[in-house]
Enzyme design. Structure first.
Site, PDB file in Angstrom:
ATOM      1  N   ASP A  15       0.864  -1.184   0.000  1.00 54.82           N
ATOM      2  CA  ASP A  15       0.000   0.000   0.000  1.00 54.82           C
ATOM      3  C   ASP A  15       0.900   1.233   0.000  1.00 54.82           C
ATOM      4  O   ASP A  15       1.670   1.456   0.935  1.00 54.82           O
ATOM      5  CB  ASP A  15      -0.891  -0.017   1.245  1.00 54.82           C
ATOM      6  CG  ASP A  15      -1.994   1.027   1.188  1.00 54.82           C
ATOM      7  OD1 ASP A  15      -2.144   1.685   0.142  1.00 54.82           O
ATOM      8  OD2 ASP A  15      -2.705   1.176   2.200  1.00 54.82           O
ATOM      9  N   ASP A 109      -2.745   2.385  -6.192  1.00 55.39           N
ATOM     10  CA  ASP A 109      -1.747   2.480  -5.123  1.00 55.39           C
ATOM     11  C   ASP A 109      -1.686   1.283  -4.187  1.00 55.39           C
ATOM     12  O   ASP A 109      -0.975   1.335  -3.181  1.00 55.39           O
ATOM     13  CB  ASP A 109      -1.970   3.751  -4.308  1.00 55.39           C
ATOM     14  CG  ASP A 109      -3.358   3.811  -3.678  1.00 55.39           C
ATOM     15  OD1 ASP A 109      -4.227   3.010  -4.056  1.00 55.39           O
ATOM     16  OD2 ASP A 109      -3.567   4.676  -2.807  1.00 55.39           O
ATOM     17  N   GLU A 110      -2.379   0.203  -4.496  1.00 59.70           N
ATOM     18  CA  GLU A 110      -2.269  -0.967  -3.621  1.00 59.70           C
ATOM     19  C   GLU A 110      -2.557  -2.244  -4.396  1.00 59.70           C
ATOM     20  O   GLU A 110      -3.288  -2.247  -5.382  1.00 59.70           O
ATOM     21  CB  GLU A 110      -3.179  -0.859  -2.400  1.00 59.70           C
ATOM     22  CG  GLU A 110      -4.652  -0.812  -2.697  1.00 59.70           C
ATOM     23  CD  GLU A 110      -5.494  -0.840  -1.429  1.00 59.70           C
ATOM     24  OE1 GLU A 110      -5.200  -1.633  -0.522  1.00 59.70           O
ATOM     25  OE2 GLU A 110      -6.472  -0.077  -1.372  1.00 59.70           O
TER      26      GLU A 110
END
Length: 362
Positions: A15, A109-110
């Protein structure tokens, strides 16, 4: 690649730390060390991401821009640059691919990575997570946090334990204890309304949840009960899915009190639409069909939709269409306990001529 060992899996959840805000601070030195929010600061704007300097004031993702300004008067709003975020995300995905092809992106983003069997043939998932974080920082100038465990549920929770720029490892013999200490409101899959209901039943932590038998949970939480029962015990057998193609993007919210007045319904739906637009931009998943969902106080659900000839590329059109679909149902026969808005019939390819575009709500 070696043959996979039997039994225990090795899952990493990566993350990025305040991803959008970190990209902005990386690219503009004048923003470094200052409280910033990426998104809209106007009356209908929504915070997509806040820097850590802003988070100490209580500013967080999905918060209305006006509320964020009240919490942090010095807050600087930055218009999103999704091309820059996608470019950084592509670099990060390339790094993941050096270690495994079993990658399940959740957003720009993860992502989850299954490294039970991995390309370098490393026995230690912890070492792989350390290498991934090092490479991300060296090659993108950004920091990432990671959780390492034997299933997706715990890996995701672990990645949030030592943010920012942190690593948390939860081994199989530690899973039950890790979940016992976990506030139920933090368990992925327990929303704010469910957390409040659990609190009313005296369930504050994973240990409290574990103390309730399955029949009790089924009585109070219905079909979600088996998931809560297993989660409290650190059990989760969901596989990491390789690069699934997204079929829809949606946002919904359950309210503490049922809504029936038009003004209240419109206000909430506009907020949901702004949050949905952020997700659409984040994923690059534009679609042709807007879908409204209403769940009533008696749990009956209705959906209404409107389709367009071309993908919707305007936040105003999204909000206006959603509100028009909702107004067509007025007056409601009873209060709404949930509103949702989604975009379907996605087109992942960019149109050669997208037509006039309206800016993100500011």
């Amino acid at each position: 690649m070696e043959s996979p060992p039997t039994g225990i899996r090795k899952i990493i959840h990566v993350d990025m730390d305040a991803f959008y805000a970190s990209v902005e601070q990386r690219d503009d030195p004048a923003l470094r060390g200052k409280p910033i929010a990426v998104g809209g600061g106007g009356p209908r704007g929504v915070v997509a991401t806040a820097s850590y300097e802003a988070r100490i004031f209580g500013v967080k993702s999905a918060m209305p821009g006006a509320q964020a300004r009240r919490l942090c008067p010095d807050l600087l709003f930055v218009k999103p640059r999704f091309d820059a975020y996608r470019a950084a995300s592509s670099q990060i995905r390339t790094i993941f691919g050096r270690f495994t092809d079993i990658i399940q992106p959740l957003s720009l983003d993860e992502a989850y990575l299954d490294v039970t069997v991995n390309k370098p043939g490393l026995a230690s998932a912890t070492m792989i997570a350390q290498e991934i974080r090092r490479m991300i920082q060296e090659e993108t100038g950004l920091t990432a946090s990671a959780g390492v465990s034997y299933n997706k549920l715990i890996a995701k929770l672990a990645s949030d334990q030592n943010k920012p720029d942190g690593l948390c490892v939860v081994r199989p013999d530690e899973g039950a204890r890790f979940m016992a200490r976990m506030p139920v409101r933090r368990i992925h899959g327990v929303g704010p309304v469910t957390a409040r209901r659990m609190q009313e039943l005296g369930i504050e932590t994973g240990a409290d949840l574990c103390a309730r038998d399955l029949s009790f949970l089924q009585q109070h939480f219905g079909s979600a009960a088996p998931f809560y029962y297993r989660a409290a015990r650190g059990e989760d057998d969901r596989p990491v899915h390789e690069r699934q193609e997204r079929k829809s993007v949606s946002v919904e919210d359950t309210f503490f009190g049922d809504l029936i007045a038009e003004d209240a319904l419109v206000t909430e739906l506009e907020r949901i639409a702004a949050s949905l637009w952020t997700r659409i931009e984040k994923s690059g998943a534009y679609g042709r069909t807007i879908v409204l969902k209403i769940k009533f106080a008696d749990f009956r659900i209705i959906t209404r939709s409107k389709s367009f000839a071309a993908p919707v590329r305007s936040p105003d059109l999204l909000a206006q269409t959603g509100c028009a679909l909702m107004r067509a149902q007025l007056p409601l026969r009873m209060g709404a306990r949930l509103l949702g808005l989604g975009i379907h019939n996605l087109d992942h390819e960019e149109s050669e001529d997208p037509g006039p575009q309206l800016s993100l709500l500011l």
